[in-house]
Design an enzyme around this catalytic site. Sequence first.
Site, PDB file in Angstrom:
ATOM      1  N   SER A 140       0.869  -1.186   0.000  1.00 41.14           N
ATOM      2  CA  SER A 140       0.000   0.000   0.000  1.00 41.14           C
ATOM      3  C   SER A 140       0.897   1.224   0.000  1.00 41.14           C
ATOM      4  O   SER A 140       2.081   1.127   0.379  1.00 41.14           O
ATOM      5  CB  SER A 140      -0.850  -0.011   1.273  1.00 41.14           C
ATOM      6  OG  SER A 140      -1.508   1.227   1.459  1.00 41.14           O
ATOM      7  N   TYR A 153      -2.289  -1.567  10.356  1.00 38.99           N
ATOM      8  CA  TYR A 153      -2.221  -1.643   8.887  1.00 38.99           C
ATOM      9  C   TYR A 153      -0.892  -1.075   8.384  1.00 38.99           C
ATOM     10  O   TYR A 153      -0.196  -1.695   7.577  1.00 38.99           O
ATOM     11  CB  TYR A 153      -3.403  -0.861   8.301  1.00 38.99           C
ATOM     12  CG  TYR A 153      -3.599  -0.985   6.817  1.00 38.99           C
ATOM     13  CD1 TYR A 153      -4.349  -2.028   6.272  1.00 38.99           C
ATOM     14  CD2 TYR A 153      -3.054  -0.048   5.941  1.00 38.99           C
ATOM     15  CE1 TYR A 153      -4.560  -2.129   4.901  1.00 38.99           C
ATOM     16  CE2 TYR A 153      -3.259  -0.137   4.572  1.00 38.99           C
ATOM     17  CZ  TYR A 153      -4.006  -1.185   4.056  1.00 38.99           C
ATOM     18  OH  TYR A 153      -4.202  -1.272   2.696  1.00 38.99           O
TER      19      TYR A 153
HETATM   20  P1  NAD Z   1     -11.509  -6.139  -0.156  1.00 39.06           P
HETATM   21  O1  NAD Z   1     -12.101  -6.071   1.226  1.00 39.06           O
HETATM   22  O2  NAD Z   1     -12.373  -5.754  -1.316  1.00 39.06           O
HETATM   23  O3  NAD Z   1     -10.946  -7.597  -0.436  1.00 39.06           O
HETATM   24  C1  NAD Z   1     -10.217  -8.292   0.541  1.00 39.06           C
HETATM   25  C2  NAD Z   1     -10.160  -9.749   0.162  1.00 39.06           C
HETATM   26  O4  NAD Z   1      -9.440 -10.448   1.173  1.00 39.06           O
HETATM   27  C3  NAD Z   1     -11.542 -10.419   0.073  1.00 39.06           C
HETATM   28  O5  NAD Z   1     -11.536 -11.340  -0.996  1.00 39.06           O
HETATM   29  C4  NAD Z   1     -11.650 -11.147   1.403  1.00 39.06           C
HETATM   30  O6  NAD Z   1     -12.537 -12.248   1.376  1.00 39.06           O
HETATM   31  C5  NAD Z   1     -10.215 -11.573   1.586  1.00 39.06           C
HETATM   32  N1  NAD Z   1      -9.875 -11.942   2.955  1.00 39.06           N
HETATM   33  C6  NAD Z   1     -10.076 -11.240   4.100  1.00 39.06           C
HETATM   34  N2  NAD Z   1      -9.664 -11.959   5.155  1.00 39.06           N
HETATM   35  C7  NAD Z   1      -9.190 -13.134   4.663  1.00 39.06           C
HETATM   36  C8  NAD Z   1      -8.628 -14.286   5.267  1.00 39.06           C
HETATM   37  N3  NAD Z   1      -8.476 -14.398   6.594  1.00 39.06           N
HETATM   38  N4  NAD Z   1      -8.252 -15.307   4.462  1.00 39.06           N
HETATM   39  C9  NAD Z   1      -8.426 -15.236   3.100  1.00 39.06           C
HETATM   40  N5  NAD Z   1      -8.944 -14.156   2.493  1.00 39.06           N
HETATM   41  C10 NAD Z   1      -9.327 -13.134   3.274  1.00 39.06           C
HETATM   42  O7  NAD Z   1     -10.193  -5.256  -0.096  1.00 39.06           O
HETATM   43  P2  NAD Z   1      -9.295  -4.562  -1.232  1.00 39.06           P
HETATM   44  O8  NAD Z   1      -9.473  -3.108  -1.095  1.00 39.06           O
HETATM   45  O9  NAD Z   1      -9.495  -5.199  -2.546  1.00 39.06           O
HETATM   46  O10 NAD Z   1      -7.844  -4.880  -0.667  1.00 39.06           O
HETATM   47  C11 NAD Z   1      -7.004  -5.888  -1.191  1.00 39.06           C
HETATM   48  C12 NAD Z   1      -5.582  -5.618  -0.772  1.00 39.06           C
HETATM   49  O11 NAD Z   1      -5.158  -4.363  -1.322  1.00 39.06           O
HETATM   50  C13 NAD Z   1      -5.385  -5.510   0.737  1.00 39.06           C
HETATM   51  O12 NAD Z   1      -4.157  -6.116   1.111  1.00 39.06           O
HETATM   52  C14 NAD Z   1      -5.322  -4.026   0.967  1.00 39.06           C
HETATM   53  O13 NAD Z   1      -4.586  -3.699   2.115  1.00 39.06           O
HETATM   54  C15 NAD Z   1      -4.622  -3.568  -0.292  1.00 39.06           C
HETATM   55  N6  NAD Z   1      -4.827  -2.152  -0.603  1.00 39.06           N
HETATM   56  C16 NAD Z   1      -6.086  -1.669  -0.800  1.00 39.06           C
HETATM   57  C17 NAD Z   1      -6.233  -0.319  -1.097  1.00 39.06           C
HETATM   58  C18 NAD Z   1      -7.578   0.293  -1.348  1.00 39.06           C
HETATM   59  O14 NAD Z   1      -7.662   1.527  -1.403  1.00 39.06           O
HETATM   60  N7  NAD Z   1      -8.641  -0.479  -1.528  1.00 39.06           N
HETATM   61  C19 NAD Z   1      -5.115   0.523  -1.161  1.00 39.06           C
HETATM   62  C20 NAD Z   1      -3.852  -0.020  -0.947  1.00 39.06           C
HETATM   63  C21 NAD Z   1      -3.729  -1.369  -0.663  1.00 39.06           C
END
Ligand code: NAD
Length: 258
Positions: A140, A153
């Site tokens: 991130s 985080y």
């Molecule tokens: P999201 O909530 O849409 O998706 C998260 C996914 O992780 C889902 O498929 C969920 O079922 C899965 N998950 C959660 N706990 C789990 C577990 N214990 N075992 C297996 N799967 C599990 O979130 P997102 O925004 O798509 O985020 C995905 C990644 O990107 C994360 O690591 C997040 O930190 C990172 N990220 C997101 C953003 C953003 O702005 N959305 C920015 C930077 C980084």
Amino acid sequence: MGKSAIITGSTSGIGLGIADALAGAGHNVVINGFGDAGEIERTRTDLAAKYGVEALYSNADMRRSEDIHRMIDETVAAFGSVDVIVNNAGIQHVAPVDEFPAEKWQAILDINLSAAFHTTHAALPHMKAKGWGRIINIASAHGLVASPYKSAYVTAKHGMLGLTKVVALEVAQQGITCNAVCPGYVLTPLVEGQIDDTAKARGISRDAVVRDVMLATQPTKEFVKVEQIGSLAVFLASDAAASITGAALPIDGGWTAQ
Ligand code: NAD
């Protein structure tokens, strides 16, 4: 047979976008994560039909190392190798550090950081045997800079960058790369949830969180799109990216340039 890719946390958001992009580039994919069983099965069959690849689902819980080892073993059994791992599963919790629930701290470190160690630990012997592999850690912008109220985080994502560099150095001569992708704000269910939590923590409206907290940090004033992260993952998984390793690649609309 095409290359195989495991994308953790790919039933939603960024992970699903990356799974779609890698399947589109001809990878057999393993999707993973929680959600409605019928919807997950539809996602799996849609990916396979749309791109003519094989798609499997693993219900492995990223908090459990034994589940992670099982997921790697099942992938190798099905596809003969595990070529690409995208460590994407992640959760968030927003609260001041002195009010941060200890169990949330532990869950975030387990899912957002330790799971990437366990997948790497389990998959590397297979990648080394083949002399080829790609590990893509979805960190991130919060792996590079901090924001208040996100102690677990930010800690986990900074840690992920450290793990990325160490793994890259250890396998640099074995055809395996390990990189971190550092997205800015992407409008996924994870961020939707944060809008309400951040509004509460700061005592401001939802609109104010989007304008003054989230997009305030992004010079483009636009959310990053999941398709853009998918394309970057496809490039990192390609032979053309063989010399990119140990890198932390921002995809954040200029956030961390400031
Ligand atoms: P999201 O909530 O849409 O998706 C998260 C996914 O992780 C889902 O498929 C969920 O079922 C899965 N998950 C959660 N706990 C789990 C577990 N214990 N075992 C297996 N799967 C599990 O979130 P997102 O925004 O798509 O985020 C995905 C990644 O990107 C994360 O690591 C997040 O930190 C990172 N990220 C997101 C953003 C953003 O702005 N959305 C920015 C930077 C980084």
